[in-house]
Design an enzyme around this catalytic site. Structure first.
Site, PDB file in Angstrom:
ATOM      1  N   ASN A  27      46.868  23.550  71.876  1.00  0.00           N
ATOM      2  CA  ASN A  27      47.375  23.694  73.236  1.00  0.00           C
ATOM      3  C   ASN A  27      46.526  22.932  74.246  1.00  0.00           C
ATOM      4  OD1 ASN A  27      49.595  25.146  72.546  1.00  0.00           O
ATOM      5  ND2 ASN A  27      48.891  27.098  73.341  1.00  0.00           N
ATOM      6  N   CYS A  42      51.320  29.814  78.129  1.00  0.00           N
ATOM      7  CA  CYS A  42      50.347  29.395  77.106  1.00  0.00           C
ATOM      8  C   CYS A  42      49.266  28.451  77.629  1.00  0.00           C
ATOM      9  CB  CYS A  42      51.082  28.740  75.937  1.00  0.00           C
ATOM     10  SG  CYS A  42      52.122  29.867  75.007  1.00  0.00           S
TER      11      CYS A  42
END
Length: 446
Positions: free
Chosen positions: A211, A263
């Site tokens: 991420n 996220c």
């Protein structure tokens, strides 16, 4: 296999439904009785394309059920997935593990026979060790293997991502868990999805590293976009030119107002804190977070500049509020900073989003909500495209201009071509592209 999924939020619900669709017997558990009752009635608490139909099919087939009774779901389960939230902890940015710890203690007391407890929640390195310790302390006789099985789901494409993943990462410390987790994902073998087994801490870090890298990629192209505006280059051509290099790839090279969602913001912050805790600071990630925060605020200034440097007393129409299309998620959405920044400068806001307005009403003050894009444009001094929903990609530009008080269009997603917008009489501003000089639009049309 019998599977219990603890937590029926975004990750837990998608995971449970897709595993049921694979043929497993799945119970999704949540403490929120109202949510569970709604799910039993076929009412889905989140917007995710295709999810409602999968719930209907698998619940009807008896493979999927919903419950508030954790012990009853856990006791017969071969695998228990922990899929509760790990939001940024207020004040310091660390991942808040209170829900993971609470579930671990509850699960410990309900275990019967050998069980794999798999953490789906995004958690800091070493959390699996802590979960194993909590279970072992609460139930010393438990026969359990704790594994890390991070999710890599994109909101708006989660079902496709689950069923056709780039990879499935499983971190184990007990070899017995390998066979069990292999069986869980056996239906994906037909799609040749790579099943990567590694140790638990490595699996936990893979999720954060993935991420953070994508967030850095977005932030990089956004900075390149600023340079393009300063030099007269075209960021979309730059992105295409570098994305054709297989070592770089074209995904996540779309300039825009900055990343948001559930996220990237919390995971980059958490990775920063992990690096600090282990004495190995993540300088690139720290810079990425700082640049992204500044960028979202800068987008309001971009709109003000497009309006001649002043928006006090003006009405600004906003198209798209969610952090990305095909979701109703407003968490950390760039629109929040943009709208607030424009309001601070005295503008009135009329907004429209195909799915996000219910959540937006809870997070935005003094915003009027429109029924569609044309109502948002009616009487507006400027229109700002913030989220690139498909229905915004082919707007009737003549109708749009006729509805507006002033034809100023700020495209923060580069959906429209500068020449096309100028030809329709708009004052047009986009990201990383220089507006055509007067007369160029006519030449380009020939």
């Amino acid at each position: 296999m019998k599977i219990a999924v603890i937590g029926s939020g975004y990750v837990g619900l998608v995971t449970g439904v897709c595993l049921a669709d694979f043929g497993h017997e799945v119970v999704c558990v949540d403490k929120d009785a109202a949510k569970i009752e709604a799910l039993r009635s076929g009412v889905i608490p989140i917007y995710e394309p295709g999810l409602d139909e999968l719930v209907k099919v698998n619940a009807g087939a008896g493979r999927l059920s919903f419950s508030t009774d954790l012990p009853a779901a856990v006791a017969p389960a071969d695998v228990v997935f922990i899929a509760v939230g790990t939001p940024s902890r207020r004040g310091d940015g660390h991942a808040d593990l209170r829900y993971v710890r609470e579930v671990a203690r509850e699960v410990a007391g309900a275990l019967e026979g050998f069980t794999v407890v798999a953490t789906k929640s995004t958690v800091p390195v070493g959390t699996g060790d802590e979960v194993a310790h909590i279970i072992g302390t609460a139930n010393p006789g438990a026969d359990v293997a704790v594994v890390s099985n991070p999710e890599f789901l994109r909101e708006g494409a989660a079902i496709e991502d689950f069923k056709r993943p780039d990879r499935i990462v499983v971190g184990i410390e007990d070899e017995r868990a390998r066979e069990v987790m292999t069986e869980v994902y056996r239906p994906l073998y037909l799609n040749q999805a790579p099943l990567q087994f590694t140790d638990r801490r490595t699996a936990e870090l893979i999720k954060y590293a993935a991420n953070a890298f994508l967030a850095m990629k977005i932030t990089f192209i956004n900075e390149v976009a600023d340079l393009c505006e300063a030099t007269g280059a075209d960021v979309q051509e730059v992105a295409r030119g570098i994305g054709l290099d297989k070592r770089i790839g074209g995904k996540f090279l779309h300039a825009g107002p900055g990343y948001g969602g559930s996220c990237f913001p919390k995971d980059t912050l958490a990775l920063m804190k992990i690096g600090q805790d282990f004495g190995s600071p993540m300088r690139l990630v720290e810079t990425t977070v700082s640049i992204n925060d500044q960028r979202k605020r800068a987008m309001a200034r971009k709109v003000v500049a497009a309006c001649g440097g002043e928006v006090r007393g003006k009405t600004i129409g906003v198209l798209g509020l969610t952090f990305k299309p095909n979701t109703d998620d407003m968490r950390e959405a760039p629109s929040l900073d943009i709208v607030r920044g424009l309001q601070d400068r005295g503008a009135s806001i009329v907004a429209y989003d195909p799915q996000g307005m219910a959540a937006a009403r809870e997070m935005m003050e003094n915003v009027a909500f429109a029924a569609d894009a044309y109502e948002a444009a009616a009487g507006a001094d400027a229109l700002v495209l913030v989220t690139e929903w498909n229905e915004f990609r082919s707007l009737d530009l003549a109708r749009l201009k006729a509805a507006m008080k002033a034809p100023v269009f700020v495209d923060l997603r580069n959906v429209y071509r500068p020449h096309e917008m100028q030809r329709h009489g708009f004052t047009f501003v986009s990201i990383g592209r220089t507006p055509p000089a007067p007369g160029e639009a006519e030449i380009a049309a020939q």
